[in-house]
Structure formats: structure tokens, C-alpha cells
Design an enzyme around this catalytic site. Structure first.
Site, PDB file in Angstrom:
ATOM      1  N   ASP A 508      -3.212   2.042   6.916  1.00 61.75           N
ATOM      2  CA  ASP A 508      -2.302   1.735   8.098  1.00 61.75           C
ATOM      3  C   ASP A 508      -2.302   2.960   9.036  1.00 61.75           C
ATOM      4  O   ASP A 508      -2.546   4.019   8.553  1.00 61.75           O
ATOM      5  CB  ASP A 508      -0.761   1.470   7.706  1.00 61.75           C
ATOM      6  CG  ASP A 508       0.209   1.333   9.233  1.00 61.75           C
ATOM      7  OD1 ASP A 508      -0.288   0.809   9.704  1.00 61.75           O
ATOM      8  OD2 ASP A 508       1.232   1.977   8.690  1.00 61.75           O
ATOM      9  N   ASP A 510      -0.200   3.935  12.425  1.00 64.90           N
ATOM     10  CA  ASP A 510       0.903   4.635  12.739  1.00 64.90           C
ATOM     11  C   ASP A 510       2.105   4.616  11.719  1.00 64.90           C
ATOM     12  O   ASP A 510       2.506   3.905  10.821  1.00 64.90           O
ATOM     13  CB  ASP A 510       2.092   3.964  13.947  1.00 64.90           C
ATOM     14  CG  ASP A 510       0.971   3.695  15.262  1.00 64.90           C
ATOM     15  OD1 ASP A 510       1.179   4.674  15.913  1.00 64.90           O
ATOM     16  OD2 ASP A 510       0.231   2.810  15.315  1.00 64.90           O
TER      17      ASP A 510
END
Ligand code: ADQ
Length: 735
Positions: A508, A510
Site C-alpha cells: 500500500d 499512503d
């Protein structure tokens, strides 16, 4: 065996030197009086200042002071004159004390005070660490030591630390004015459990933590990257039995055994049998509202002259912090007020106020508590106010009337007292009249109710409750299902990585590879992370997939030259290495026209929020909004959207301070599963709710890792993005 380490500014004893001999006396004040009994009974040591500046202790007596303290299971911290000036009289009593009691005009911001405060807090923390052994419970007290919890935590990360604040915690609007507000909050957050006297102080603290440090606050829990901190209220009680017994003993004494003070009080009672005594007892402090109390008493005599010669205010003010100018001014003001009121109303045989400016032995306190028909305690602000509780505990025949300010923490538990606003003279005067006229049966029934409560929630019970809650935080630590990537897991993980024939990593973006920024466009990948991902991607056996909620254009631009697969907008678009973007599902965006105005309405009403428009989704970000308002509005928006989205085949994702509306049937779990072939090392890492789809849908053998301590279906967790990078770096070293 594990022990409890209590730390407070002062020890419960005061050591003095007279004629080269050490004198030990108990110290005065709410905290010392309250905790003494807990300390005596339990297996604990108490660390604090002995009350004497280091310079005043002759060299040959230094060891004796230590030993004298040790006899009482106390460890003396030595403070120099300068340290006392900057730390105690300075930052503690000229900055924190006035600010936390809402006296902003008295609050000083002085760098030297702050520097000394930090230095002395470190001194206390170091002393704790000298005596700390694994398994001990550490209990730090009060506003002089706000930085100590984190200073201990830095050296002993697994220590179990509690902190109790004995004074109010002000509202965010007041607290935010402190120049060192971040450091102070971070200092306290070193604790596992933070206690306050009342729920109001607790919620003020939580609101400051969420607004200033922007930590996630859920009810009374604060989520830090590596720990959960619990905040709760524990209204401090008194040693009820001690006061009750002292009062009963007092009544057993014959008059010739009475103290000088009691004889004076007896004389008054005999000479004027229908006159009543009003008690006023506090440390001489501007927060206690003594001057206002005197003015209100004057107003009472003016308004109800029938009470002249029928009432006497017995006022005991204990000298306190007399080095601080405000206290010196207050002393003068009170002297003048007493003089003026006595001058104005005295008759040949009567003076309305008896004023004592000194500390009194316990026996005399009992004389006063038992002899006064009314206690008038009217602080402008007071964390708790133990005097109110002590007064009621000594009323063994259940008579007496307590008039108590609503600004004292104690007012929350003493509803049956006459509660007043200390700024309303008219109300105080009429309440005094009401107290005089209150029938004895009413006094008895009111006091009995308070007594029952005080007896049950004594200081022992208070301390036990706090310690029990502190022990529970230990269990909470273990209750997290995800396992922290400790050195053993780390070694296993790297070993499997190294031996794998083919590997796939779902990363992932952020909150995982980079930290959040105020605006999404500001969280660009830095050189370090780009280089790290490139190195991973260049490993022959490793396939790297960046899977994010971000829009494809931004993601594509930022990772243009990196040989990895990109999955954007939670799976809506896929860009395989070296190819173009492809729409992964038959997703639509024709719903946006209908939904956008609804979200815009929320943007208008919720300052700090904005819409991020992606190709196939709309995201409403509320990270910069007021945290409480943000949560309320997010909840509201979810509900409003529910109806709309069901007609359009959409779903709402509740991310980290973002609500995202997109086509149903697309999520990170589905997209990541599509990428699986026969890889024997599967790894997925992410920080928010949308990553949970991956954690749930990937096969069981996958290493799923959550960033931060949160409820999760991942098998493991790491604390923060820094540790994510360390882990990825280790992958590059173990090809
Ligand atoms: P204080 O501001 O010191 O305490 P308080 O709670 O009223 O206020 O406690 C005073 C204590 O000192 C009482 O136990 C009383 O018996 C004792 N005392 C008063 N006069 C005395 C005298 N002349 N001689 C001997 N003892 C005397 C701070 C906060 C409070 C909070 C307490 C405990 O300001 O709001 O209630 O800590 O948390």
C-alpha cells in the site's frame, strides 16, 4: 517481586536540619496526605524531593538525608536552588499551575523555566530508572512531572507507567496557548494509563491530544503508532477512617485535654451559644477564591445584618509558594480585606473573622472541622478539594453544612452539599443564610448520603482502582491479535524470503511507504523510497505491486520509471510493468454527477475538508477538519450516501480520515488475488481499512502486515512507516 514506584515532586515527608540534626515531619498538601496510607501498606517506594535545597544540606549530612528517607521507603531527589527556582517556582507554578486553572493572565512563558523543567524531569526519570526492575508498576504524579512518563519510556520501552493529574486539565482553547503544548502532551503520553479527577478534565485532555497531536482518539483510548494509551477518571478520596476516628477521639477528650485552639473555640461557643462558626480552610492560593469568599461574607453581613454577632468566619490559610509574586500580592490583599471587614463590622465583644496564616498540626485541623457548623469552600478552580471531603468525614453526628463551589472537582460527587458559583456573591450570601436555617434533620440526611459515598470510595480504593486499571493495560497489550514483528518473526520472515523461489509483494502507499501529508499531493515518494522499491523490483525472483486508493495519473507519474505493477483506485485500474493502464472491471462513473453535490454540501459545512476526484471514485478527505466535527460529519455523510449508493451499485470505503465512494465489486482483495500464481512467498502490507480486503482474501500462508496498532485481520503488525522501510530494506539485503 514486583513493586510500585510512586513519583511525585515532593516526598510525603519534609526533612529539615536543626542544630546539625535531621528533623523529619510529614508534608502538607492533598497528594501527600492522600497517598501516604497507600504507600505505607503496599510494597512500594516513593521518589521525590525532600524539601531542602541541595546547598542547604552540609556535605557530611547528605548520606544521612538519604538514609532517613530510606527508613520510610522514600528515595530523596536532590534539587539545587536554581533548579527549584526554574522548575518548581518557575515552570510548574508560574506557567502550568495558572494556565491549568484558567488564570491565563498569570501564565508566564519563559524559556529558562522550560529548560530547567525538562532537565529536572529528566533527573526524576533517571532516579526512577535506577530503581526500576522489569515487572514494576510506575505511578507518576501531577503537573510538575508531565514529561517524566515519556522520559522513562524512552529508556524502558516495556515499562508499565501510570500518570495521575491532580489539578484540572483545561479546555483545548486554553491549553493550546502554551508554547510547549506538543512536548507536554507527548511527555504525558509516555504513560499507559492517564488519570484525572473528573470526566471533564479527561475529555479536555483527549480533545487536546486529538486536535494538537492529531492522534486517533476512540472514546477514552488514544492510538499511538506503537501503543494504546488509556485515559480515565478516578475521583480521589480521603483516608476516611482516619478522619472519622480522629473526630471520635476528639469528642472523647475532656476539656482540660483540649488544645489551645479548641479551648478558644469552646470559649466562643460558651459565650455565644446561638452563634455559629463558619470554616474556611485552604492553602493560600489565588485558585482557592479566598478573596472572593471574604467579599461574599462582607456582602452577606451587609445584606443580612441580623447575623451580626451571630456568626464568625474562622479562616485558616496555609502559607504556600510565597516566592511567587502573585502569592505575595494575594497575601497582602487578604490581610487588607480581613482588616477592613473586621474594622467595618466588629463590636465590643465580637470580631467577624478569625484569621490564621499558618500551617496547623493535624489535631488542630480536627478541632476546626468538628467545631464549625458550616464549611465555606469556594475555589475559583480546584482539581478536587480534599478539605470538603475531610470536613464531612469528621461530622460523626452527621450535622453540619458544606457549601462548596461548583468549580471544585469534588462538587461532582457531593451533590447533597450546597453547591454555589464562587463568582455569584448574591447566591453565596443567600446560601449562607440557607445553611444557617437548615433544619438538623435535613443536615443529617444530606451528610449521611455523602458520608456513605466517601467511606466507600476512600483513598485506598482510589489507589487500588487506579492500579487495577494500570494492570489491565498490560493485558490489553497482549490482547492484540496481530503479532508485533519482533526479532524472532523478523528472522523467520527473512529466512523464508531468502529461500523462496518466487515472491510477490503487495505494498500500500499512503501511511505505509510514506507518511500522510496535509494534502494528498504533498505525500510524494522521496528518493529513498523510490530507490528502495527499484532495488526490490530488480530482484529476479520478486514481483512488486503497488496497490493504492490513489488515482492512476498521480500514481503513474510518481512511479513512471519504476519497473513495478501499479493498481490504482482500489483496483479500478491496473498498469502492468511496461504496459499501459487498463480498466480492470466494467466500472462506471456516470453516478458522479448525482453524488458530487451531496459531498460538496459537506465540504461547505465542514471547514478543512475537500473532495479528491478520481476517474472512478470520489474521495472526501477530512484529515484537516476539527477531529470531532470531522468524525460526526463523516458519520452523517455515510448515512446520507447509503440511500444514494444502493441505487447506483456503489460502495463507501471508510479509510483513514477519508470516505471514498466507488463502484462495488472493486477492492484491493479482489485485485491482489488476481495476481497470484504459484508464488511461494506472498507478502501484503498496508495501514488502513481498505487494506483489510487484502489481508482477508489472500491465502493463509501470506505474510500480512498492518502498519500501526489497530484492530486488523493481518497476522503481524509494525509500528510505523519507518519500520516498513527497515523491513523492505532487509528484503533487499536477503535476495
Ligand atoms: P491542594 O491544592 O493542596 O491539592 P486540597 O485537595 O484541598 O488542596 O488538599 C489540601 C490538603 O492539605 C488536605 O488534605 C488538608 O487536610 C491539608 N491541609 C490543609 N491545611 C492544612 C494545615 N494547616 N495543616 C496540615 N494539613 C493541612 C491538590 C489540588 C487539589 C486536589 C489535591 C489532591 O489542588 O484540587 O484535591 O491536590 O489531588
Amino acid at each position: 517481586m514486583s513493586k510500585t514506584i510512586i513519583i511525585s515532586n515532593r516526598l510525603p515527608l519534609q526533612i529539615n536540619i536543626e542544630n546539625d540534626e535531621l528533623q523529619v515531619t510529614p508534608s502538607v498538601g492533598g497528594l501527600a496526605t492522600g497517598l501516604k496510607s497507600f504507600h505505607k501498606e503496599g510494597d512500594s517506594i516513593w521518589i521525590g524531593w525532600s524539601g531542602m535545597p541541595e546547598e542547604e544540606i552540609p556535605e557530611h549530612l547528605l548520606e544521612d538525608v538519604k538514609n532517613k528517607a530510606r527508613e520510610e521507603d522514600c528515595i530523596a531527589v536532590n534539587l539545587t536552588q536554581d533548579e527549584i527556582e526554574g522548575f518548581y517556582y518557575g515552570f510548574s507554578n508560574r506557567t502550568i499551575w495558572p494556565l491549568f486553572h484558567y488564570f491565563m493572565e498569570f501564565t508566564e512563558s519563559d524559556d529558562w523555566y522550560w529548560e530547567t523543567y525538562k532537565q529536572v524531569n529528566q533527573k526524576y526519570a533517571d532516579e526512577v530508572l535506577k530503581h526500576y526492575q522489569e515487572g514494576d508498576h510506575i505511578w507518576v504524579h501531577d503537573y510538575q512531572l508531565l514529561l517524566v512518563p515519556n522520559m522513562i519510556r524512552e529508556q524502558a520501552p516495556d515499562a508499565i507507567i501510570g500518570f495521575f493529574n491532580h489539578i484540572p486539565f483545561p479546555s483545548y482553547e486554553v491549553f493550546r496557548t502554551l508554547p510547549w503544548r506538543d512536548e507536554v502532551l507527548e511527555g504525558v503520553l509516555g504513560a499507559d494509563l492517564i488519570g484525572f479527577h473528573t470526566y471533564d478534565y479527561e475529555r479536555h485532555f483527549l480533545s487536546s491530544v486529538s486536535r494538537i497531536l492529531r492522534h486517533q482518539v476512540d472514546f477514552n483510548e488514544i492510538t499511538l503508532p506503537d501503543r494504546i494509551v488509556k485515559v480515565d477518571s478516578f475521583p480521589m478520596g480521603i483516608d476516611y477512617d482516619k478522619f472519622e476516628k480522629a473526630a471520635l477521639d476528639h469528642f472523647e477528650k475532656t476539656s482540660e485535654n483540649h488544645s489551645e485552639l479548641q479551648q478558644r473555640l469552646d470559649h466562643h461557643l460558651k459565650a455565644t451559644p446561638d452563634a455559629k462558626l463558619i470554616l474556611s480552610l485552604d492553602r493560600l492560593d489565588y485558585t482557592k477564591g479566598i478573596a472572593n469568599r471574604l467579599r461574599a461574607f462582607e456582602y452577606f453581613l451587609d445584606k443580612y445584618p441580623e447575623f451580626i454577632e451571630k456568626v464568625r468566619l474562622v479562616m485558616l490559610a496555609v502559607p504556600s509558594r510565597s516566592n511567587v509574586p502573585q502569592y505575595q500580592r494575594l497575601k497582602r490583599e487578604i490581610d487588607e480585606l480581613v482588616g477592613r471587614i473586621n474594622g467595618k463590622f466588629s463590636t465590643v465583644s465580637w470580631t467577624p473573622i478569625w484569621y490564621f496564616y499558618r500551617s496547623m498540626p493535624f489535631e488542630n485541623l480536627i478541632d476546626l472541622y468538628t467545631s464549625c457548623d458550616i464549611a465555606l469552600l469556594t475555589p475559583i478552580r480546584d482539581g478536587m478539594n480534599l478539605v470538603a471531603k475531610e470536613y464531612i468525614a469528621t461530622r460523626t453526628n452527621h450535622t453540619g453544612v458544606l457549601i462548596l463551589s461548583e468549580m471544585a472537582g469534588a462538587a461532582h460527587e457531593m451533590n447533597e452539599a450546597l453547591i454555589i458559583n464562587p463568582n455569584n456573591f448574591d447566591q453565596m450570601a443567600s446560601t449562607l443564610k440557607q445553611a444557617f436555617e437548615m433544619p438538623e434533620e435535613e443536615q443529617i440526611s444530606r451528610n449521611k448520603m455523602i458520608q456513605k459515598r466517601l467511606k466507600r470510595y476512600s483513598v485506598e480504593k482510589w489507589a487500588q482502582d487506579f492500579m487495577k486499571a494500570l494492570r489491565n493495560t498490560e493485558d490489553n497489550r497482549q490482547a492484540f491479535e496481530a503479532i508485533r514483528i519482533n526479532s524472532k518473526v523478523y528472522d523467520d520472515l527473512l529466512e523464508t524470503y531468502k529461500n523462496a523461489k518466487s515472491r510477490i509483494l503487495f505494498l500500500d502507499y499512503d501511511g505505509t511507504l510514506v507518511n500522510f501529508a496535509d494534502k494528498p499531493e504533498n505525500a510524494k515518494p522521496d528518493e529513498e523510497i523510490i530507490a528502495l522499491i527499484k532495488r526490490l523490483a530488480n530482484q529476479e525472483k520478486t514481483e512488486v505491486i503497488l496497490i493504492s486508493g490513489r488515482d492512476k495519473d498521480t500514481l503513474g507519474r510518481w512511479w513512471e520509471d519504476t519497473p513495478i505493477d501499479l493498481i490504482s483506485e482500489h483496483g479500478t485500474w491496473v498498469r502492468e510493468k511496461g504496459k499501459d493502464w487498463e480498466l480492470s472491471e466494467n466500472v462506471k462513473n456516470d453516478w458522479m454527477e448525482a453524488v458530487r453535490p451531496v459531498i460538496e454540501n459537506f465540504v461547505d459545512r465542514t471547514p478543512g475538508t475537500f473532495i479528491e476526484e478520481k476517474n472512478y471514485s470520489l474521495a472526501w478527505h477530512y484529515r484537516k477538519a476539527d477531529p470531532e466535527l470531522g468524525e460526526i460529519r463523516a458519520n452523517e455523510l455515510s448515512n446520507v450516501l447509503k440511500e444514494l449508493i444502493s441505487n447506483h451499485g456503489l460502495s463507501v470505503l471508510n479509510g483513514n480520515k477519508v470516505l471514498e465512494i466507488k463502484s462495488s465489486g472493486v477492492n484491493k482483495g479482489k485485485s491482489s488475488n488476481k495476481k497470484l500464481k504459484d508464488q511461494d512467498f506472498i507478502f501484503a502490507i498496508g495501514d488502513d481499512w481498505t487494506d483489510e480486503y487484502m489481508f482477508k482474501e489472500l491465502p493463509e500462508k501470506a505474510y500480512t502486515v498492518k502498519v500501526g496498532i489497530k484492530q486488523t485481520s493481518a497476522r503481524y503488525y509494525v509500528e510505523d512507516t519507518k519500520r516498513v522501510r527497515t523491513l523492505l530494506k532487509a528484503f533487499t539485503d536477503n535476495d
